[in-house]
Design an enzyme around this catalytic site. Structure first.
Site, PDB file in Angstrom:
ATOM      1  N   CYS A 141       2.606  -4.312  16.559  1.00  0.00           N
ATOM      2  CA  CYS A 141       2.077  -3.335  17.522  1.00  0.00           C
ATOM      3  C   CYS A 141       0.574  -3.581  17.651  1.00  0.00           C
ATOM      4  O   CYS A 141      -0.119  -3.855  16.667  1.00  0.00           O
ATOM      5  CB  CYS A 141       2.371  -1.909  17.064  1.00  0.00           C
ATOM      6  SG  CYS A 141       4.143  -1.585  16.967  1.00  0.00           S
ATOM      7  N   GLY A 160       5.296  -1.610   7.274  1.00  0.00           N
ATOM      8  CA  GLY A 160       6.651  -2.058   7.543  1.00  0.00           C
ATOM      9  C   GLY A 160       7.454  -1.200   8.488  1.00  0.00           C
ATOM     10  O   GLY A 160       7.070  -0.078   8.829  1.00  0.00           O
ATOM     11  N   CYS A 172      -3.072   6.457   9.152  1.00  0.00           N
ATOM     12  CA  CYS A 172      -1.998   5.776   9.879  1.00  0.00           C
ATOM     13  C   CYS A 172      -2.500   4.499  10.514  1.00  0.00           C
ATOM     14  O   CYS A 172      -3.501   4.512  11.225  1.00  0.00           O
ATOM     15  CB  CYS A 172      -1.478   6.640  11.024  1.00  0.00           C
ATOM     16  SG  CYS A 172      -0.614   8.071  10.500  1.00  0.00           S
ATOM     17  N   GLU A 226       0.828  -1.208   0.000  1.00  0.00           N
ATOM     18  CA  GLU A 226       0.000   0.000   0.000  1.00  0.00           C
ATOM     19  C   GLU A 226       0.856   1.248   0.000  1.00  0.00           C
ATOM     20  O   GLU A 226       1.909   1.308   0.626  1.00  0.00           O
ATOM     21  CB  GLU A 226      -0.870   0.010   1.250  1.00  0.00           C
ATOM     22  CG  GLU A 226      -1.689  -1.247   1.346  1.00  0.00           C
ATOM     23  CD  GLU A 226      -2.999  -1.029   2.072  1.00  0.00           C
ATOM     24  OE1 GLU A 226      -3.698  -2.004   2.260  1.00  0.00           O
ATOM     25  OE2 GLU A 226      -3.309   0.117   2.443  1.00  0.00           O
ATOM     26  N   LEU A 233       6.716   6.393  19.992  1.00  0.00           N
ATOM     27  CA  LEU A 233       6.853   6.108  21.440  1.00  0.00           C
ATOM     28  C   LEU A 233       5.612   5.417  21.997  1.00  0.00           C
ATOM     29  O   LEU A 233       5.673   4.346  22.555  1.00  0.00           O
ATOM     30  CB  LEU A 233       7.071   7.409  22.207  1.00  0.00           C
ATOM     31  CG  LEU A 233       8.485   7.949  22.337  1.00  0.00           C
ATOM     32  CD1 LEU A 233       8.494   9.084  23.341  1.00  0.00           C
ATOM     33  CD2 LEU A 233       9.463   6.870  22.782  1.00  0.00           C
ATOM     34  N   HIS A 234       4.494   6.126  21.903  1.00  0.00           N
ATOM     35  CA  HIS A 234       3.173   5.579  22.243  1.00  0.00           C
ATOM     36  C   HIS A 234       2.903   5.314  23.718  1.00  0.00           C
ATOM     37  O   HIS A 234       1.763   5.090  24.105  1.00  0.00           O
ATOM     38  CB  HIS A 234       2.861   4.314  21.442  1.00  0.00           C
ATOM     39  CG  HIS A 234       2.944   4.505  19.960  1.00  0.00           C
ATOM     40  ND1 HIS A 234       2.574   5.661  19.341  1.00  0.00           N
ATOM     41  CD2 HIS A 234       3.377   3.678  18.983  1.00  0.00           C
ATOM     42  CE1 HIS A 234       2.762   5.545  18.031  1.00  0.00           C
ATOM     43  NE2 HIS A 234       3.253   4.362  17.780  1.00  0.00           N
ATOM     44  N   SER A 273      10.084   6.938   9.755  1.00  0.00           N
ATOM     45  CA  SER A 273       9.410   6.669  11.025  1.00  0.00           C
ATOM     46  C   SER A 273       9.755   5.267  11.505  1.00  0.00           C
ATOM     47  O   SER A 273       9.621   4.293  10.770  1.00  0.00           O
ATOM     48  CB  SER A 273       7.895   6.799  10.821  1.00  0.00           C
ATOM     49  OG  SER A 273       7.212   6.495  12.015  1.00  0.00           O
ATOM     50  N   ASN A 278      -6.732   5.668  15.033  1.00  0.00           N
ATOM     51  CA  ASN A 278      -7.616   5.375  13.898  1.00  0.00           C
ATOM     52  C   ASN A 278      -8.109   3.944  14.066  1.00  0.00           C
ATOM     53  O   ASN A 278      -7.295   3.021  14.065  1.00  0.00           O
ATOM     54  CB  ASN A 278      -6.852   5.513  12.574  1.00  0.00           C
ATOM     55  CG  ASN A 278      -6.343   6.932  12.379  1.00  0.00           C
ATOM     56  OD1 ASN A 278      -7.069   7.890  12.598  1.00  0.00           O
ATOM     57  ND2 ASN A 278      -5.087   7.066  12.005  1.00  0.00           N
TER      58      ASN A 278
HETATM   59  N1  SAH Z   1       7.008   1.039  11.636  1.00  0.00           N
HETATM   60  C1  SAH Z   1       7.042   2.479  11.617  1.00  0.00           C
HETATM   61  C2  SAH Z   1       6.003   3.066  10.659  1.00  0.00           C
HETATM   62  C3  SAH Z   1       4.608   2.738  11.082  1.00  0.00           C
HETATM   63  S1  SAH Z   1       3.240   3.689  10.558  1.00  0.00           S
HETATM   64  C4  SAH Z   1       6.797   2.992  13.026  1.00  0.00           C
HETATM   65  O1  SAH Z   1       6.394   2.228  13.877  1.00  0.00           O
HETATM   66  O2  SAH Z   1       7.041   4.177  13.272  1.00  0.00           O
HETATM   67  C5  SAH Z   1       3.409   5.289  11.174  1.00  0.00           C
HETATM   68  C6  SAH Z   1       2.733   5.597  12.508  1.00  0.00           C
HETATM   69  O3  SAH Z   1       1.344   5.226  12.570  1.00  0.00           O
HETATM   70  C7  SAH Z   1       3.418   4.894  13.677  1.00  0.00           C
HETATM   71  O4  SAH Z   1       3.665   5.817  14.701  1.00  0.00           O
HETATM   72  C8  SAH Z   1       2.374   3.901  14.093  1.00  0.00           C
HETATM   73  O5  SAH Z   1       2.542   3.471  15.399  1.00  0.00           O
HETATM   74  C9  SAH Z   1       1.091   4.683  13.852  1.00  0.00           C
HETATM   75  N2  SAH Z   1      -0.110   3.858  13.882  1.00  0.00           N
HETATM   76  C10 SAH Z   1      -0.215   2.531  13.659  1.00  0.00           C
HETATM   77  N3  SAH Z   1      -1.485   2.106  13.801  1.00  0.00           N
HETATM   78  C11 SAH Z   1      -2.217   3.207  14.108  1.00  0.00           C
HETATM   79  C12 SAH Z   1      -3.608   3.417  14.352  1.00  0.00           C
HETATM   80  N4  SAH Z   1      -4.510   2.420  14.294  1.00  0.00           N
HETATM   81  N5  SAH Z   1      -3.999   4.670  14.636  1.00  0.00           N
HETATM   82  C13 SAH Z   1      -3.115   5.695  14.657  1.00  0.00           C
HETATM   83  N6  SAH Z   1      -1.792   5.550  14.426  1.00  0.00           N
HETATM   84  C14 SAH Z   1      -1.346   4.322  14.156  1.00  0.00           C
END
Ligand code: SAH
Length: 353
Positions: free
Chosen positions: A122, A165, A337, A98, A219-220, A195, A294
């Protein structure tokens, strides 16, 4: 030993520099200036096959016509009401990835994938739910940029490695793609963001390249326990070590880091979490990018309300942290995202949620 009947696969031309393309044409006994023409046709005119390069002689085109440039095919395309376009691209081996094109008045941003699927798993991410297939080659990353550029009919200005990825698990190909996107396609390094969720040693290694790209780190969670719950890889790469590596990155590159922080209502979005986070990031040249969750179907986290988001922003600002909120584009095209997945794709038919 019996001779193999299979011809070895040819490495596509996309991703080669001007010097490398010049060497390639010379190997074909052509004059050096053909290299410049080839470079222009691949990167500026978007040639899909060598047989369409009309400045080359017909005879030579017939010889090299089948040699791969490395372009994918648009398998499915969906447009959200905010004009964000999600593409499913079919690779030579049939895998689907995608890519998202995000237009605004001044910018055209491409959200590129670096792998087919993702092994990081994740908890809140759709891509992670589908598992991992393979790394993308550099040409498969560059192709995404050219495809969006052509489809929109305007120059791409920004690239974010935020598609499917984990880029730092595919560093070699990602860096090769960044070189080419910068020097061949012509997009400034400062307009490229990588990222990562953080892979041990890789942030330090990346720092040594002294690139001008922006590093975004997912970070999250404001503490180890919270982060581990959301990001399984945090178990072997503790938050304290990740932040220490990020500080080192800033020292070495003099570039500000952007921290991404997903907001999950009632889980990691309380003002106390913001206070905890601002303490950890004190004295750091950084910026926090909040991403309200999201929704994906596999988990039942909730997106926080506007008020909850505001309270979190205020608490970070009180801790002197630069903060912004990313209201993801393309929600209803499943292109926001974390909503990217190819598992809904059956051969020849793409299904939406
Ligand atoms: N592997 C990389 C790129 C991932 S996508 C990374 O982890 O940074 C980019 C961002 O979208 C990341 O911060 C990821 O954690 C976030 N993300 C993933 N799922 C999401 C969701 N359902 N809602 C909002 N952000 C999300």
């Amino acid at each position: 030993m019996s001779q193999s009947l299979i011809t070895p696969p040819q490495t596509p031309l996309l991703g080669l520099s001007l010097a490398e393309l010049t060497e390639w044409v010379q190997q074909q006994e052509q004059p050096a200036y053909r290299g410049k023409q080839l470079h222009q046709w691949i990167y500026q005119k978007g040639a899909k096959s060598l047989s369409e390069i009309t400045v080359f002689s017909k005879k030579w085109r017939e010889t090299i016509g089948e040699f791969p440039i490395g372009r994918s095919v648009i398998h499915y395309r969906s447009v959200a009401t905010d004009a964000t376009v999600k593409y499913l691209l079919k690779l030579v081996d049939g895998n689907i990835i995608e890519t998202v094109g995000i237009p605004s008045q001044k910018r055209l941003t491409v959200c590129v994938s670096s792998q087919v699927g993702c092994p990081m798993a994740c908890d809140f991410c759709a891509t992670g739910k589908g598992g991992f297939t393979r790394n993308l080659e550099a040409y498969e990353i560059i192709d995404q940029v050219l495809t969006v550029q052509e489809d929109f009919g305007r120059r791409v200005s920004h690239i974010v490695f935020m598609g499917m990825g984990e880029p730092l698990l595919n560093t070699k190909n990602v860096l090769a793609a960044v070189r080419s996107i910068n020097q061949d396609v012509g997009i400034g390094q400062r307009c490229i963001t990588i990222s990562t969720v953080g892979i041990p040693d890789r942030i330090r290694q990346l720092a040594k390249h002294k690139l001008q790209v922006t590093l975004a780190v997912s970070l999250h969670g404001s503490n180890q326990r919270l982060r581990e719950h959301l990001v399984p890889s945090a178990r072997t790469y503790p938050l304290a070590d990740l932040i220490a590596d990020c500080r080192e990155y800033v020292n070495l590159t003099k570039r500000r880091i952007s921290f991404e922080y997903i907001l999950l209502a009632g889980f990691n979005d309380l003002p106390d979490h913001a206070k905890e986070l601002s303490k950890k990031l004190r004295g750091f040249q950084c910026h926090v990018n909040l991403i309200p969750y999201n929704p994906i179907s596999e988990v039942d986290y909730q997106r926080p309300t506007g008020e909850q988001i505001k309270a979190f922003v205020n608490a970070l600002e009180q801790g002197n942290i630069a903060v912004s909120v990313r209201y993801s584009r393309g929600l209803e095209a499943d292109a926001a995202c974390g909503q990217l997945r190819a598992s809904q794709v059956t051969d020849g038919l793409a299904l939406k949620n």
